[in-house]
Design a protein around this motif. Structure first.
Motif, PDB file in Angstrom:
ATOM      1  N   TYR A  58       0.834  -1.207   0.000  1.00 46.35           N
ATOM      2  CA  TYR A  58       0.000   0.000   0.000  1.00 46.35           C
ATOM      3  C   TYR A  58       0.873   1.262   0.000  1.00 46.35           C
ATOM      4  O   TYR A  58       0.611   2.213  -0.740  1.00 46.35           O
ATOM      5  CB  TYR A  58      -0.922  -0.002   1.214  1.00 46.35           C
ATOM      6  CG  TYR A  58      -1.773   1.251   1.327  1.00 46.35           C
ATOM      7  CD1 TYR A  58      -3.034   1.303   0.761  1.00 46.35           C
ATOM      8  CD2 TYR A  58      -1.295   2.374   1.999  1.00 46.35           C
ATOM      9  CE1 TYR A  58      -3.812   2.454   0.857  1.00 46.35           C
ATOM     10  CE2 TYR A  58      -2.055   3.537   2.093  1.00 46.35           C
ATOM     11  CZ  TYR A  58      -3.318   3.569   1.522  1.00 46.35           C
ATOM     12  OH  TYR A  58      -4.060   4.716   1.612  1.00 46.35           O
ATOM     13  N   TRP A  87      -4.349  -7.279   5.383  1.00 43.59           N
ATOM     14  CA  TRP A  87      -3.706  -6.063   5.883  1.00 43.59           C
ATOM     15  C   TRP A  87      -3.626  -4.981   4.804  1.00 43.59           C
ATOM     16  O   TRP A  87      -3.709  -3.800   5.118  1.00 43.59           O
ATOM     17  CB  TRP A  87      -2.337  -6.393   6.463  1.00 43.59           C
ATOM     18  CG  TRP A  87      -2.455  -6.729   7.924  1.00 43.59           C
ATOM     19  CD1 TRP A  87      -2.238  -5.888   8.978  1.00 43.59           C
ATOM     20  CD2 TRP A  87      -2.865  -7.975   8.496  1.00 43.59           C
ATOM     21  NE1 TRP A  87      -2.477  -6.535  10.162  1.00 43.59           N
ATOM     22  CE2 TRP A  87      -2.863  -7.814   9.907  1.00 43.59           C
ATOM     23  CE3 TRP A  87      -3.234  -9.209   7.972  1.00 43.59           C
ATOM     24  CZ2 TRP A  87      -3.207  -8.839  10.774  1.00 43.59           C
ATOM     25  CZ3 TRP A  87      -3.578 -10.240   8.829  1.00 43.59           C
ATOM     26  CH2 TRP A  87      -3.562 -10.051  10.217  1.00 43.59           C
ATOM     27  N   TYR A  88      -3.505  -5.365   3.554  1.00 42.94           N
ATOM     28  CA  TYR A  88      -3.564  -4.386   2.456  1.00 42.94           C
ATOM     29  C   TYR A  88      -4.955  -3.755   2.415  1.00 42.94           C
ATOM     30  O   TYR A  88      -5.093  -2.525   2.283  1.00 42.94           O
ATOM     31  CB  TYR A  88      -3.249  -5.058   1.120  1.00 42.94           C
ATOM     32  CG  TYR A  88      -3.406  -4.139  -0.070  1.00 42.94           C
ATOM     33  CD1 TYR A  88      -2.379  -3.281  -0.444  1.00 42.94           C
ATOM     34  CD2 TYR A  88      -4.601  -4.116  -0.798  1.00 42.94           C
ATOM     35  CE1 TYR A  88      -2.525  -2.422  -1.531  1.00 42.94           C
ATOM     36  CE2 TYR A  88      -4.759  -3.273  -1.879  1.00 42.94           C
ATOM     37  CZ  TYR A  88      -3.719  -2.432  -2.241  1.00 42.94           C
ATOM     38  OH  TYR A  88      -3.878  -1.583  -3.312  1.00 42.94           O
ATOM     39  N   SER A  89      -5.985  -4.572   2.547  1.00 49.62           N
ATOM     40  CA  SER A  89      -7.365  -4.080   2.525  1.00 49.62           C
ATOM     41  C   SER A  89      -7.638  -3.151   3.703  1.00 49.62           C
ATOM     42  O   SER A  89      -8.374  -2.172   3.574  1.00 49.62           O
ATOM     43  CB  SER A  89      -8.349  -5.258   2.547  1.00 49.62           C
ATOM     44  OG  SER A  89      -8.201  -6.065   1.399  1.00 49.62           O
ATOM     45  N   GLU A  90      -7.026  -3.449   4.859  1.00 52.06           N
ATOM     46  CA  GLU A  90      -7.228  -2.600   6.024  1.00 52.06           C
ATOM     47  C   GLU A  90      -6.590  -1.230   5.816  1.00 52.06           C
ATOM     48  O   GLU A  90      -7.176  -0.202   6.179  1.00 52.06           O
ATOM     49  CB  GLU A  90      -6.637  -3.271   7.270  1.00 52.06           C
ATOM     50  CG  GLU A  90      -6.778  -2.461   8.549  1.00 52.06           C
ATOM     51  CD  GLU A  90      -8.209  -2.281   9.017  1.00 52.06           C
ATOM     52  OE1 GLU A  90      -8.420  -1.528   9.994  1.00 52.06           O
ATOM     53  OE2 GLU A  90      -9.133  -2.881   8.412  1.00 52.06           O
ATOM     54  N   PRO A 114      -6.368  -4.902  12.011  1.00 49.72           N
ATOM     55  CA  PRO A 114      -7.655  -5.298  11.441  1.00 49.72           C
ATOM     56  C   PRO A 114      -8.257  -6.516  12.126  1.00 49.72           C
ATOM     57  O   PRO A 114      -7.554  -7.309  12.750  1.00 49.72           O
ATOM     58  CB  PRO A 114      -7.299  -5.630   9.987  1.00 49.72           C
ATOM     59  CG  PRO A 114      -5.881  -6.083  10.054  1.00 49.72           C
ATOM     60  CD  PRO A 114      -5.247  -5.224  11.115  1.00 49.72           C
ATOM     61  N   THR A 174      -6.240   0.240   3.030  1.00 49.28           N
ATOM     62  CA  THR A 174      -7.129   0.909   2.090  1.00 49.28           C
ATOM     63  C   THR A 174      -8.399   1.376   2.780  1.00 49.28           C
ATOM     64  O   THR A 174      -8.871   2.503   2.565  1.00 49.28           O
ATOM     65  CB  THR A 174      -7.488  -0.037   0.920  1.00 49.28           C
ATOM     66  OG1 THR A 174      -6.280  -0.496   0.300  1.00 49.28           O
ATOM     67  CG2 THR A 174      -8.348   0.669  -0.107  1.00 49.28           C
ATOM     68  N   ARG A 175      -8.964   0.509   3.638  1.00 48.40           N
ATOM     69  CA  ARG A 175     -10.226   0.831   4.318  1.00 48.40           C
ATOM     70  C   ARG A 175     -10.108   2.069   5.184  1.00 48.40           C
ATOM     71  O   ARG A 175     -11.003   2.926   5.189  1.00 48.40           O
ATOM     72  CB  ARG A 175     -10.666  -0.363   5.176  1.00 48.40           C
ATOM     73  CG  ARG A 175     -12.040  -0.181   5.824  1.00 48.40           C
ATOM     74  CD  ARG A 175     -12.323  -1.255   6.857  1.00 48.40           C
ATOM     75  NE  ARG A 175     -11.504  -1.095   8.048  1.00 48.40           N
ATOM     76  CZ  ARG A 175     -11.781  -0.224   9.036  1.00 48.40           C
ATOM     77  NH1 ARG A 175     -12.830   0.573   8.944  1.00 48.40           N
ATOM     78  NH2 ARG A 175     -10.995  -0.143  10.092  1.00 48.40           N
ATOM     79  N   ILE A 176      -9.017   2.167   5.940  1.00 43.61           N
ATOM     80  CA  ILE A 176      -8.850   3.313   6.834  1.00 43.61           C
ATOM     81  C   ILE A 176      -8.282   4.522   6.116  1.00 43.61           C
ATOM     82  O   ILE A 176      -8.126   5.587   6.718  1.00 43.61           O
ATOM     83  CB  ILE A 176      -7.946   2.957   8.029  1.00 43.61           C
ATOM     84  CG1 ILE A 176      -6.497   2.701   7.573  1.00 43.61           C
ATOM     85  CG2 ILE A 176      -8.498   1.776   8.816  1.00 43.61           C
ATOM     86  CD1 ILE A 176      -5.498   2.544   8.712  1.00 43.61           C
ATOM     87  N   ASN A 177      -7.997   4.370   4.823  1.00 48.40           N
ATOM     88  CA  ASN A 177      -7.376   5.443   4.033  1.00 48.40           C
ATOM     89  C   ASN A 177      -6.099   5.910   4.726  1.00 48.40           C
ATOM     90  O   ASN A 177      -6.025   7.018   5.284  1.00 48.40           O
ATOM     91  CB  ASN A 177      -8.343   6.611   3.835  1.00 48.40           C
ATOM     92  CG  ASN A 177      -7.852   7.586   2.771  1.00 48.40           C
ATOM     93  OD1 ASN A 177      -6.679   7.575   2.396  1.00 48.40           O
ATOM     94  ND2 ASN A 177      -8.756   8.416   2.280  1.00 48.40           N
TER      95      ASN A 177
END
Length: 276
Positions: free
Chosen positions: A31, A257-260, A237, A262-265
């Motif tokens: 990320y 962890w990549y998605s997290e 996460p 992204t989710r929290i910007n």
């Protein structure tokens, strides 16, 4: 702002520990790469000392994934029953093929690897010397893997004293990545092995009690580390059960962890939290 961050290199990464989830940090690093962000300092403990070292050695997330996916843990196990269960010499030789004789102090990105000195049972921070010696010292799980002897001291796994090494970092701006499970989780009454469901037995229950004990100890260590006076972004996460030994789930772990991030910007979090 992103270009400024890239040039200023004004933040650090603290990478936490939990067995098979050591690959989680590749997701965070991926990320950061995609957003042109690069830390100037990184710390790691236990298996995450490997990811921290690869990052400081300026390997990309794709290169890290390639290296980690090629590790054959069974072939790297060298039994030594005279003193301990595993000697862990083979894994040190494996990392020599990557890092060679490179020293920590020669890296462009500041690297700090945490281990435990069993002569004093205190935290030892490797900030100089061979990378492979520091990694080998930090991944020596007590009761299982032979301590690494350097100088006149013996070192074992860093998670015993500091599984999320935030306070060892010099920068005021820190991204801390935790991989601990929820310690309030209930015990499983059944276990699946090779697709076969096994009901509760004393060995499975004892294993879960040991797991929970270690998790509680690490949560207490982590809570202390989070009390530091720093501009801190804490990433932790929610995720499904991933056990100590499930290294084969690395792609799922990285994605979580990549998605997290992204989710929290995470970029926005950096802009709001860090002071340069």
């Amino acid at each position: 702002m992103l270009n400024f961050l890239h040039k200023s290199k004004g933040f650090s990464l603290a990478l936490g520990w939990w067995a098979a989830r050591w690959l989680a940090h590749i997701g965070i690093i991926k990320y950061l790469e995609e957003n042109n962000l690069k830390a100037s300092e990184v710390s790691g403990t236990s298996m995450w000392a490997i990811i921290a070292s690869l990052y400081a050695f300026e390997k990309t997330s794709d290169e890290m994934l390639q290296i980690c996916s090629e590790i054959n843990y069974l072939k790297l196990i060298d039994i030594n029953l005279k003193k301990w269960l595993i000697a862990w010499n083979k894994i040190k030789d494996f990392f020599k093929t990557i890092f060679g004789e490179t020293k920590i102090e020669d890296l462009k990105i500041k690297l700090k690897i945490v281990s435990t000195d069993i002569n004093t049972w205190e935290k030892h921070i490797f900030e100089s010397g061979l990378i492979v010696d520091a990694i080998r010292s930090s991944i020596s799980i007590p009761w299982v893997i032979m301590p690494n002897k350097i100088w006149a001291e013996d070192f074992v796994d860093g998670w015993i004293v500091n599984n999320l090494p935030i306070e060892v970092l010099d920068n005021k701006n820190v991204i801390a990545v935790s991989v601990l499970r929820d310690i309030t989780r209930k015990f499983d009454t059944k276990l699946k092995v090779l697709g076969i469901e096994i009901k509760h037995n004393i060995f499975w229950m004892s294993y879960q009690i040991l797991q929970k004990s270690i998790d509680i100890m690490m949560k207490q260590n982590e809570d202390r580390s989070l009390q530091v006076d720093k501009n801190l972004i804490f990433i932790h996460p929610k995720f499904p059960k991933i056990d100590y030994y499930e290294f084969h789930r690395y792609e799922e772990i990285i994605k979580i962890w990549y998605s997290e991030a992204t989710r929290i910007n995470l970029v926005n979090q950096i802009n709001k939290t860090f002071i340069f």
